[in-house]
Design a protein around this motif. Structure first.
Motif, PDB file in Angstrom:
ATOM      1  N   MET A  41       0.876  -1.209   0.140  1.00 41.01           N
ATOM      2  CA  MET A  41       0.062  -0.021   0.012  1.00 41.01           C
ATOM      3  C   MET A  41       0.821   1.036   0.012  1.00 41.01           C
ATOM      4  O   MET A  41       0.607   2.227  -0.649  1.00 41.01           O
ATOM      5  CB  MET A  41      -0.903  -0.041   0.973  1.00 41.01           C
ATOM      6  N   LEU A  42       1.975   1.248   0.701  1.00 45.04           N
ATOM      7  CA  LEU A  42       2.857   2.327   0.819  1.00 45.04           C
ATOM      8  C   LEU A  42       3.606   2.698  -0.607  1.00 45.04           C
ATOM      9  O   LEU A  42       3.451   3.866  -1.131  1.00 45.04           O
ATOM     10  CB  LEU A  42       3.976   2.071   1.741  1.00 45.04           C
ATOM     11  N   LEU A  43       3.975   1.522  -1.281  1.00 45.55           N
ATOM     12  CA  LEU A  43       4.464   1.514  -2.821  1.00 45.55           C
ATOM     13  C   LEU A  43       3.526   2.138  -3.656  1.00 45.55           C
ATOM     14  O   LEU A  43       3.740   2.833  -4.546  1.00 45.55           O
ATOM     15  CB  LEU A  43       4.995   0.133  -2.982  1.00 45.55           C
ATOM     16  N   LEU A  44       2.306   1.713  -3.508  1.00 43.16           N
ATOM     17  CA  LEU A  44       1.086   2.006  -4.474  1.00 43.16           C
ATOM     18  C   LEU A  44       0.939   3.601  -4.101  1.00 43.16           C
ATOM     19  O   LEU A  44       0.638   4.611  -5.303  1.00 43.16           O
ATOM     20  CB  LEU A  44      -0.116   1.333  -4.021  1.00 43.16           C
ATOM     21  N   THR A  48       1.267   6.773  -6.877  1.00 38.41           N
ATOM     22  CA  THR A  48       0.388   7.592  -7.419  1.00 38.41           C
ATOM     23  C   THR A  48       0.606   8.998  -7.163  1.00 38.41           C
ATOM     24  O   THR A  48       0.094  10.032  -7.705  1.00 38.41           O
ATOM     25  CB  THR A  48      -0.989   7.262  -6.627  1.00 38.41           C
ATOM     26  N   ARG A  49       1.514   9.344  -6.110  1.00 40.12           N
ATOM     27  CA  ARG A  49       1.885  10.748  -5.996  1.00 40.12           C
ATOM     28  C   ARG A  49       2.796  10.924  -7.076  1.00 40.12           C
ATOM     29  O   ARG A  49       2.834  12.446  -7.471  1.00 40.12           O
ATOM     30  CB  ARG A  49       2.951  10.844  -4.814  1.00 40.12           C
ATOM     31  N   ASP A  53       0.117  13.843 -12.975  1.00 44.69           N
ATOM     32  CA  ASP A  53      -0.296  14.518 -14.172  1.00 44.69           C
ATOM     33  C   ASP A  53      -1.419  13.402 -15.051  1.00 44.69           C
ATOM     34  O   ASP A  53      -1.783  13.712 -15.891  1.00 44.69           O
ATOM     35  CB  ASP A  53       0.677  14.778 -15.049  1.00 44.69           C
ATOM     36  N   ARG A  54      -1.383  12.080 -14.813  1.00 45.00           N
ATOM     37  CA  ARG A  54      -2.212  11.221 -15.603  1.00 45.00           C
ATOM     38  C   ARG A  54      -3.622  11.031 -14.789  1.00 45.00           C
ATOM     39  O   ARG A  54      -3.795  11.036 -13.746  1.00 45.00           O
ATOM     40  CB  ARG A  54      -1.478   9.841 -15.735  1.00 45.00           C
TER      41      ARG A  54
END
Length: 54
Positions: A41-44, A48-49, A53-54
């Motif tokens: 979850m931390l890697l996700l 996302t951070r 821009d997407r």
């Protein structure tokens, strides 16, 4: 080395370690799974951070 002789050696090696058992009592599957979930979850969240821009 042929496939048959390699397989025979692996079977012999597996039979030698049979008496020791493979489980380690101090490692809880809930802690391991929970830790893996938190890390994923931390890697996700980090991913996302970086892709705002997407």
């Amino acid at each position: 080395m042929s496939f048959h002789s390699a397989a025979a050696q692996l079977v012999t090696l597996a039979a030698e370690g049979e008496g020791h058992g493979g489980n380690h009592n101090s490692i809880s599957p809930w802690v391991t799974g929970g830790g893996a979930f938190v890390i994923l979850m931390l890697l996700l969240w980090i991913t996302t951070r970086f892709n705002r821009d997407r």
